[in-house]
Write an enzyme that holds these catalytic residues in place. Structure first.
Site, PDB file in Angstrom:
ATOM      1  N   GLU A 299     -11.429 -17.900 -52.339  1.00  0.00           N
ATOM      2  CA  GLU A 299     -12.033 -17.242 -53.500  1.00  0.00           C
ATOM      3  C   GLU A 299     -12.108 -18.168 -54.714  1.00  0.00           C
ATOM      4  OE1 GLU A 299      -9.073 -16.888 -52.373  1.00  0.00           O
ATOM      5  OE2 GLU A 299      -7.619 -16.592 -53.987  1.00  0.00           O
TER       6      GLU A 299
ATOM      7  N   HIS B 257      -7.004 -20.639 -50.635  1.00  0.00           N
ATOM      8  CA  HIS B 257      -7.732 -19.715 -51.520  1.00  0.00           C
ATOM      9  C   HIS B 257      -9.247 -19.891 -51.476  1.00  0.00           C
ATOM     10  CE1 HIS B 257      -4.227 -18.228 -53.859  1.00  0.00           C
ATOM     11  NE2 HIS B 257      -3.718 -19.415 -53.582  1.00  0.00           N
TER      12      HIS B 257
ATOM     13  N   CYS C 121      -2.939 -16.512 -49.077  1.00  0.00           N
ATOM     14  CA  CYS C 121      -1.731 -17.081 -49.692  1.00  0.00           C
ATOM     15  C   CYS C 121      -0.613 -16.031 -49.811  1.00  0.00           C
ATOM     16  CB  CYS C 121      -2.099 -17.728 -51.019  1.00  0.00           C
ATOM     17  SG  CYS C 121      -0.914 -18.978 -51.514  1.00  0.00           S
TER      18      CYS C 121
HETATM   19  N1  GLN Z   1       4.154 -19.111 -53.735  1.00  0.00           N
HETATM   20  C1  GLN Z   1       3.639 -17.776 -53.709  1.00  0.00           C
HETATM   21  C2  GLN Z   1       4.531 -16.853 -52.881  1.00  0.00           C
HETATM   22  O1  GLN Z   1       5.384 -17.326 -52.191  1.00  0.00           O
HETATM   23  C3  GLN Z   1       2.225 -17.764 -53.142  1.00  0.00           C
HETATM   24  C4  GLN Z   1       1.313 -18.586 -54.007  1.00  0.00           C
HETATM   25  C5  GLN Z   1      -0.112 -18.140 -54.017  1.00  0.00           C
HETATM   26  O2  GLN Z   1      -0.437 -17.008 -53.641  1.00  0.00           O
HETATM   27  N2  GLN Z   1      -0.967 -19.007 -54.511  1.00  0.00           N
HETATM   28  O3  GLN Z   1       4.388 -15.673 -52.930  1.00  0.00           O
END
Ligand code: GLN
Length: 195
Positions: free
Chosen positions: A176, A174, A77
Site C-alpha cells: 500500500e 507494505h 506486516c
Molecule cells: N514491528 C511491528 C510489529 O511487530 C510491525 C511493523 C509494521 O507493521 N510496519 O507489530
C-alpha cells in the site's frame, strides 16, 4: 462488492486509497456488525500488539475468526503477525493462518529497507513479469509455514515474506506504500470482488 480495512490503528488510509483507486467500495471497519456486508478485509501495518489489544476491546476477535473461515483476509506486516498462530510472545492473535512469525526480524541496523522480489503468483493478475518493489518497515519474517500454506515470495536468503492459505494472504512488507497495485488486485481476486 465491498472490501473492508480494519481501522483500529496503523496505515489503513493507504489501503483504502489504493482500493478506491481500483474502483472498489472500501470501508473502514471498527465494529463487528460492519463485517457482514464485506467480501474481504485487509488488516494493515502498524503495531500488532496494539491492533490485537484494540480488537479484543472492540470485541472483534471472534467475529474476525469466523469471517476468516469463509472469506478473504490479507494482513500486511503487523496484520500478518495478527493473522498468525504464533508470534513467539504473548499478544492477542487471530491464529487463522498456519504460520509462525518472528517480529522485528531484521534487527535495529536494518529496520527499514526496500528490495525487488520475484512473486510468480502475481502473473495471474498481470502479464507484466516485473519484480515487486517491496517496502519493509520493522518487518516480521514468516519463520515457518504449515502444509496447507503456499509460499509466494522469499528474500534472497530464503526467508519467507509472503504466503497464502486459501483466501488468507500475508505479506511482511507494505504494497500500500507503493504505486504497484498488483497485490491489491491479487487480493481482490481472492475475495471474489471485481477489479
Ligand atoms: N514491528 C511491528 C510489529 O511487530 C510491525 C511493523 C509494521 O507493521 N510496519 O507489530
Amino acid at each position: 462488492m465491498r472490501i473492508g480495512v480494519l481501522a483500529l490503528q496503523g496505515d489503513f488510509h493507504e489501503h483504502i486509497a489504493v482500493l478506491r483507486r481500483l474502483g472498489v467500495e472500501a470501508v473502514e471497519v471498527r465494529l463487528p456488525d460492519q463485517l457482514e456486508t464485506l467480501a474481504g478485509i485487509i488488516i494493515p501495518g502498524g503495531e500488532s500488539t496494539t491492533i490485537g489489544k484494540l480488537a479484543v476491546d472492540f470485541q472483534l476477535m471472534e467475529p474476525l475468526r469466523q469471517f476468516g473461515k469463509q472469506k478473504a483476509i490479507w494482513g500486511t506486516c503487523a496484520g500478518a503477525i495478527f493473522l498468525s498462530k504464533d508470534a513467539h510472545r504473548q499478544q492477542p492473535l487471530l491464529g487463522l493462518m498456519d504460520i509462525k512469525v518472528e517480529r522485528n526480524a531484521f534487527g535495529r541496523q536494518v529496520e527499514s529497507f526496500e528490495v525487488d522480489l520475484d512473486v510468480p503468483a502475481l502473473k495471474t493478475v498481470s502479464p507484466e513479469d516485473a519484480p515487486f518493489h517491496a517496502v519493509f518497515i520493522r518487518a516480521p519474517l514468516i519463520s515457518s509455514v504449515g502444509s496447507s500454506v503456499d509460499v509466494l515470495a522469499k528474500l534472497e536468503n530464503g526467508k519467507i515474506v509472503a504466503a497464502q492459505q486459501g483466501k488468507l494472504l500475508v505479506t511482511s512488507f507494505h504494497p500500500e506504500l507503493t504505486t504497484d497495485d498488483r497485490f491489491h488486485r491479487y487480493f481482490l481476486r481472492l475475495a471474489g470482488a471485481k477489479e
